[in-house]
Structures are given as structure tokens and as C-alpha cells.
Write an enzyme that holds these catalytic residues in place. Structure first.
Site, PDB file in Angstrom:
ATOM      1  CB  CYS A 125      -0.880  -0.076   1.270  1.00 26.98           C
ATOM      2  SG  CYS A 125      -1.729  -1.401   1.481  1.00 26.98           S
ATOM      3  CB  ILE A 383       9.758 -20.145 -27.765  1.00 23.90           C
ATOM      4  CG1 ILE A 383      11.004 -19.935 -28.471  1.00 23.90           C
ATOM      5  CG2 ILE A 383      10.093 -19.953 -26.149  1.00 23.90           C
ATOM      6  CD1 ILE A 383      11.331 -18.380 -28.576  1.00 23.90           C
ATOM      7  CD  GLU A 505       7.454 -22.904 -18.468  1.00 22.71           C
ATOM      8  OE1 GLU A 505       8.070 -23.803 -17.779  1.00 22.71           O
ATOM      9  OE2 GLU A 505       7.906 -22.394 -19.408  1.00 22.71           O
ATOM     10  CB  THR A 528      11.988 -15.196 -16.531  1.00 25.08           C
ATOM     11  OG1 THR A 528      12.048 -14.972 -18.120  1.00 25.08           O
ATOM     12  CG2 THR A 528      11.897 -16.570 -16.392  1.00 25.08           C
TER      13      THR A 528
END
Length: 711
Positions: A125, A383, A505, A528
Site C-alpha cells: 500500500c 518457444i 508454467e 521471467t
């Protein structure tokens, strides 16, 4: 807001009164109970509050709650919430709603400064807020709060009124979604402050859960996850796993200089993935200061970085990653006209990937054959697959490559350009399920909210595409698979009020946990790079606030990410005058996920003069523990510093000493007689076009439609 919360189980009434807040001695003030059952809820209220006519005249006003006697006639939490929401919604002007919140703030008694400690802070916050709680002998919860922001204080006041004298079950049953109608229409209140509702609620529930467990003597035997705590003064490692990681953050200068020297002499570029071994990442990060042609990134950037380095004159590219990454780098360099630039892996053995293996299995071929029978169809392939898989798939079904950072936008754009399309995603089953879940959540949004995600979509289009979105259900990443139920339960119990990060994932339970945190701006789900950017943003915001704070991030992906995260945080802290800021990076790691070493002898492990009791990773096999993830990829750890130095020192490979390390061009052909290297590159180039232009290339759209017309 920065929040603080301390908890003390109440063993007797005297323990409660002994810590009671001081009463205001001014005789002109009257004492009133705000339906708070604890003696320390007694506080003074100025008679001037009676001048707030809009509140006094409302049948759902604060005064109706405040005048409740302390006879403990319990009102159910849902009814209290309904009263607050109805009163809030009766005020149509934003300024009136803001005043309403501020009037609530005036009803909270002051809190002693001794309660405003770092251990009582809750993150996420804008302003600082302190929250206290206890579980009484009557089995009811009591809360009180304070803040240096009247807006945040008013929000806490509302939640206190909801939960004071409530049962633990009632506290735990309330969902953040139940507060949505109190989120809107506050004049000049930024999103992070609106999230105060949710962050205070999560903190109340966390402490309630712990207090109940303590009272029942059933407190789980959870130990804290290992973590690194960063300040402007240095780094503190908590736990052996964190100590092992921390040692590599400050590599030996001789190793750094050895690498830099050979890279410069032989014009070698380095393209490394975030998930590298911590030793090699530490050296690479230090070497970046002396040699610009070192890139540490996610898989999307690796091939682009290689092209950039080739253009800058690098004669060799060393790839630190799994084999599909070196394949992609080789293929993209060829497409860019740099066929003479050598590409080298870090092993003469296969550096595999569980996802790439899944896409090479017969089950995936069957999945694609089913897709080829349904027109119009587009195959969106992750990929993390081999060039051969991409080539064979593209001949069966028109294919575009994606990464975890662009997969959602790729799929949405595909449906926008081809509304009747069938999309077949693979091979990551968890990511596929998470994407479907994400789109299902979008059906609860307004058209405006959906348009903010993708301008060509609305509620009807999202509902329409869901039945035509398919995903492969037999492929997982062995690292992210380990963020299972046991790890999630531990996070819920100990870290639910921290910032949660999760790769796309991860299994659905971890995904849902992070998505819930994301709703209150306390989490991120993505690639990532998305995770790194989120942490950077939150630390930067804290630096700009220039107040004492403790940010805690749970790293829901491979632990190799920590080197890049620490580098970013240290840079931000080093440029800040805020010496009180602490940033903690938490590793969800199982105690069974580390290799123990002996103090001396052949199995000992040393870094400089220090013998480490454990090292990241396992002694053998691919997994870590059924009880949770070590978040350390055994394939990625095949990319060692010694391997990198061996390759570099032997370049150019005149004597063929490292022939097995070279990433060769694919000379084999597809079933249709074309080169795998050429066909496998097309889905990657389609993705690169999408990245640059935000739309599918015309040739891919034509490919999809032409296949339909032939049926």
C-alpha cells in the site's frame, strides 16, 4: 500503503487491559464503544463528530454501529458489510464518498508507537498502516488499527467494524471480491490505496489463521523458506540454500577477469538464460561491466541478442541454455545473414527440456493431427520446443511461436483477425490451463476492462472464443511442476501478504494464488522478464516513497532468476537515499531439494575459503521433492562456468576439440522435402513480426485460410 500487524493471543482479560490504549482525559470528550468487545477499544470521541449530519441521518450510518451496546449482540459479518455498502453507494459524488471514508477514520482510537514496528508491517500500500489483532477467550476476533493516512485509516475502520467480535470462520469466509463495491468512486484515490481494503483483509485472515492454530495447538510445523534480504548496506542470507546462492553473487575477481580476457581476445558474445547456474550468472553479471556483449534474458530475447552481437563484430556466440535455445540462435543468425558466426553450446551431451521432449512425443503428433482436421486452425507453439518440432508442426497446421510474455496477446490477436479460428496451444499443459482460466476470468470483466487488455475484444468475443481454444494436456516443465499443493499451502500460511510472483508454467493452484494477489497489485503472473519488471517497479515505488519499508517477494519460478533480481535491486538501493528500505527475495524450496555435502573430503563443496553445507540442486535425477519444488532446473545447470571457459579457450576450434559443443545447422528435411532449418524458422519469424507489428503476418493468415478453402 505499508501495513503493520502484531498478534498476541489473549490468555486472560487482564492481559488485554494491561495493554489498553490510554484514554483521553479531556472532560469535554465522551467515551463510546464502537461495538469493540476489548477494553482497549474504549476511546474518546469528540462531540463535534455529531455535526456530520449526513452520517447521523442515514439509517445505515456509523452512529448506528457506534451506539451498539457492549452486550455482545452479534451481527453477522455479511449483514454488516451490506450496511456499509448500502451507505457507501447512497453517496453518489466521489467527494462525498471520500468524506465518508475520512469520517470513519476519525472513529479509530490512537495506537501506541510501540506497536508500530517493522514486524507489524503489511506490504503493498501507499501509506503506512498498523493493524493489531487478538483471539479472545470467547473465541471471537478483535482488531484495531492506525495509519499515517486518514484514507487508509478510514478503510481499516470499516474492516474493523465488520470483523470485531466475529468468529474466526467469519473472518476467513470473506473474500476480497466481496469488497469490490467499496473500491470505486473515491475522488483522487490511487489504485494502490484502494487496494488497502484487500491487503488489510488478507493480513487479518493470515493472523486469524495463526491465532486459531496456536490456540488449538495445531500450528503447522512450517519453517520459513530461505531468503535473501537486501539493504543499501549489503545482503543477509537466511537459510543454507540462500547462503549457497549468496556466495556466488560476489564472484572471485580472478575468474571474472579470466572470462573477460578470453571474450575480448576472441570476440565472443554470450547469450544466457535467466535460469543459469548461480556461479556462472554471478561471474557473467560482473563481467558485463567490462564486456558489453553479454546478455542474460528470457528465451524471447536470446536470439535477438545474438544477432545484435554478430552485428557488433562478435565472431562466436556461446549459448547458455537448453538445446532448443541454441537451435533458435543458430537458425535466426542464418536468417539474418550471419551464417559464418559460430554458435556453441555448453556440453557435448544433450541439454534437454521436459517441455521440448513432450512436444517430440507421439501424443503431441496425434494432437496436431486432430488440429489439422479442424479448420480454420492455428497452432500456437511455445518457444520451449525444438526446431524440428516447429518444422513438422508447421507442415501439419499453420504455426506461430510464442513465449510466456506474449502468448496471451498472440492468442487474442489471432482470434481478433480470424474470429472463427480454432487455436491449438502446446505443449505446456499448465500454461494452457492457466490461459483458459485467465480468459474465463475475463468473462467477469466489463467491455472497457477487456478492451484495456486487447482493444479488439469485448465480453461477447471472449465468451465466443473459449470453446475454440484448445491446449495439449500431457506436457509440463519439471521445475514449475514442483510448485504444487504443499508449496502453495506453505505460501498461504506464511507469505499470503507478501508480493507473489509466478511463471505462467506453474500448476493451477499456484497460478490462482498469484492471480488473486495480482488483483490487489500484490502479484504478477507471466514470463521471467515480467517477474523481473514487477519486482523492479515495486522496489522503485518504495524508493520514491522514501519511508522505512520491508518488501517481501516470493519467487515463483526457477531460482536462477535471483542473480538478475539481486542485481536490479542492488542498483536501485545503491542510488537511493532511503537507508531504511529492506527487500527480501524468498525461495520456495523444499528441504529435500538440496545436495548435502560433507565438511571435508571428496564430497565437500567450497567457494573460496568457505565450505558450503548444501548446494542448490539434487545429487541425481531430475526432480527434487514430491513435497514442493526446489525450483532448480537440472538441465540448465549443465551450463557451468568451467564449460563456458573450456569452450572459449578452445575457439576457434581448429583441432576439433569441442566439435560436440557446436550447434550445427539442420540439414535434414521435413516430410514434404524442405529443410528443417528453413521451415522451423518460419513460426519464429511469424512471432517476431507479431512482436514488431502487433498483428499476425499476412502470409500466416493466408496460410490458415488457404488450408480451410482446400477442405
Amino acid at each position: 500503503m505499508a501495513l503493520a500487524l502484531s498478534v498476541t493471543p489473549t490468555s486472560s482479560s487482564s492481559s488485554s487491559s494491561s495493554r489498553a490504549l490510554p484514554r483521553n482525559p479531556t472532560p469535554n470528550f465522551r467515551t463510546t464503544h464502537l461495538n469493540f468487545a476489548s477494553p482497549r477499544r474504549i476511546h474518546a470521541i469528540n462531540p463535534l463528530l455529531r455535526s456530520f449530519q449526513s452520517l447521523q441521518s442515514s439509517p445505515f450510518s456509523i452512529s448506528a454501529i457506534a451506539s451498539s451496546s457492549s452486550s455482545q449482540t452479534t451481527e453477522l459479518v455479511p449483514h454488516k458489510l451490506q450496511r456499509l455498502v448500502k451507505e457507501f453507494k447512497s453517496l453518489t459524488e466521489p467527494i462525498d464518498r471520500l468524506k465518508w471514508v475520512l469520517r470513519h477514520a476519525s472513529l479509530i482510537p490512537p495506537m501506541p508507537d510501540s506497536s508500530k514496528t517493522e514486524s507489524n508491517r503489511v506490504m503493498g500500500c501507499t501509506a503506512r498502516v498498523w493493524l493489531d489483532a487478538e483471539l479472545g477467550q470467547d473465541g471471537k476476533m478483535r482488531f484495531w488499527a492506525d495509519s499515517d493516512s486518514d484514507v487508509s485509516k478510514g478503510m481499516c475502520s470499516c474492516l474493523i467494524q465488520l470483523f470485531d467480535s466475529a468468529t474466526p470462520e467469519e473472518v476467513m469466509d470473506l473474500k476480497t471480491e466481496d469488497l469490490v463495491e467499496l473500491n470505486v468512486g473515491l475522488l483522487g484515490v490511487e489504485r494502490s490505496r484502494v487496494n488497502t481494503w484487500h491487503n488489510v483483509l488478507v493480513s487479518m485472515q493470515k493472523k486469524t489463521r495463526r491465532l486459531v492454530a496456536e490456540k488449538e495447538g495445531k500450528s503447522p510445523s512450517f519453517e520459513p523458506f530461505p531468503s535473501l534480504v537486501l539493504t543499501c548496506d549489503g545482503i543477509e542470507a537466511k537459510g543454507s540454500f540462500a547462503e549457497a546462492q549468496a556466495k556466488y553473487l560476489f564472484p572471485e575477481e580472478s575468474r571474472v577477469q579470466e572470462l573477460v580476457k578470453v571474450l575480448k581476445e576472441k570476440k565472443i558474445g554470450v547469450s544466457a538464460h535467466f535460469y543459469m547456474d548461480p556461479e556462472v550468472q554471478g561471474v557473467l553479471t560482473a563481467a558485463q561491466k567490462h564486456w558489453p556483449h553479454i546478455y542474460i534474458s528470457d528465451s524471447l530475447i536470446m536470439a535477438d541478442a545474438a544477432v545484435k552481437m554478430a552485428k557488433a563484430g562478435c565472431q562466436f556466440i556461446t549459448v547458455l541454455g537448453v538445446d532448443f535455445m541454441s537451435e533458435n540462435v543458430r537458425a535466426i543468425l542464418d536468417q539474418a545473414g550471419f551464417g559464418e558466426v559460430g554458435v556453441y553450446r555448453m556440453s557435448d551431451e544433450t541439454i534437454g527440456c521436459s517441455l521440448a521432449d513432450a512436444a517430440s512425443a507421439p501424443a503431441y503428433l496425434n494432437y496436431l493431427e486432430a488440429a489439422s482436421l479442424s479448420s480454420p486452425s492455428l497452432h500456437v507453439v511455445y518457444i520451449n520446443t525444438s526446431l524440428e518440432t516447429k518444422a513438422f508442426a508447421h507442415e501439419l497446421v499453420p504455426t506461430i511461436t510464442c513465449t510466456s510474455s506474449n502468448v496471451v496477446q498472440t492468442i487474442l490477436q489471432a482470434f481478433a483477425q480470424l474470429p472463427e479460428l480454432n487455436v491449438w496451444y502446446g505443449p505446456d499443459s499448465y500454461m494452457g490451463a492457466n490461459i483458459v482460466k485467465l480468459f474465463q476470468q475475463m468473462t467477469l470483466m466489463t467491455d472497457e476492462e477487456i478492451a484495456n487488455i486487447h482493444p479488439k475484444h469485448n465480453l461477447d468475443s471472449i465468451k465466443s472464443l473459449l470453446p475454440r481454444l484448445h491446449y495439449f494436456q500431457e506436457g509440463t516443465c519439471i521445475v514449475h511442476h514442483l510448485f504444487g499443493h504443499e508449496v502453495v499451502e506453505r505460501i498461504k500460511y506464511m507469505y499470503c501478504d507478501a508480493f507473489l510472483t509466478a511463471h505462467l508454467e506453474v500448476p493451477g493452484e499456484m497460478f490462482s494464488l498469484a492471480m488473486e494477489a495480482k488483483k490487489r497489485d500484490m502479484g504478477v503472473v507471466g514470463s521471467t522478464q515480467n517477474i523481473l519488471d514487477f519486482i523492479k517497479q515495486k522496489v522503485l515505488e518504495a524508493v520514491d516513497r522514501s519511508v522505512d519499508d520491508h518488501l517481501q517477494f516470493v519467487l515463483g519460478t526457477e531460482s536462477g532468476m535471483v542473480t538478475s533480481i539481486v542485481a536490479v535491486i542492488r542498483k536501485l538501493l545503491g542510488s537511493s537515499a532511503n537507508s531504511k528500505l529492506k527487500v527480501e527475495v524468498v525461495f520456495p524450496v523444499s528441504s529435500d531439494s538440496m545436495t548435502k555435502t560433507s565438511s571435508e573430503g571428496p564430497n565437500s563443496f567450497r567457494v573460496g575459503d568457505v565450505t558450503l553445507p548444501v548446494v542448490p540442486g539434487v545429487a541425481g535425477g531430475e526432480g527434487c521433492s514430491i513435497h514442493g519444488g526446489c525450483a532448480s532446473c537440472p538441465y540448465m545447470k549443465m551450463n557451468s562456468l568451467n564449460s563456458l571457459l573450456k569452450v572459449c579457450h578452445n575457439l576457434p576450434d581448429v583441432e576439433n576439440k569441442i566439435g560436440g559443443f557446436k550447434a550445427e545447422r539442420f540439414k535434414r528435411q521435413t516430410p514434404q522435402g524442405k529443410l528443417i532449418a528453413d521451415v522451423g524458422c518460419e513460426p519464429i519469424l511469424h512471432m517476431r513480426h507479431f512482436q514488431a507489428n502487433k498483428e499476425l503476418p499476412k502470409e500466416l493468415v493466408h496460410h490458415v485460410l488457404s488450408r480451410e478453402s482446400k477442405r
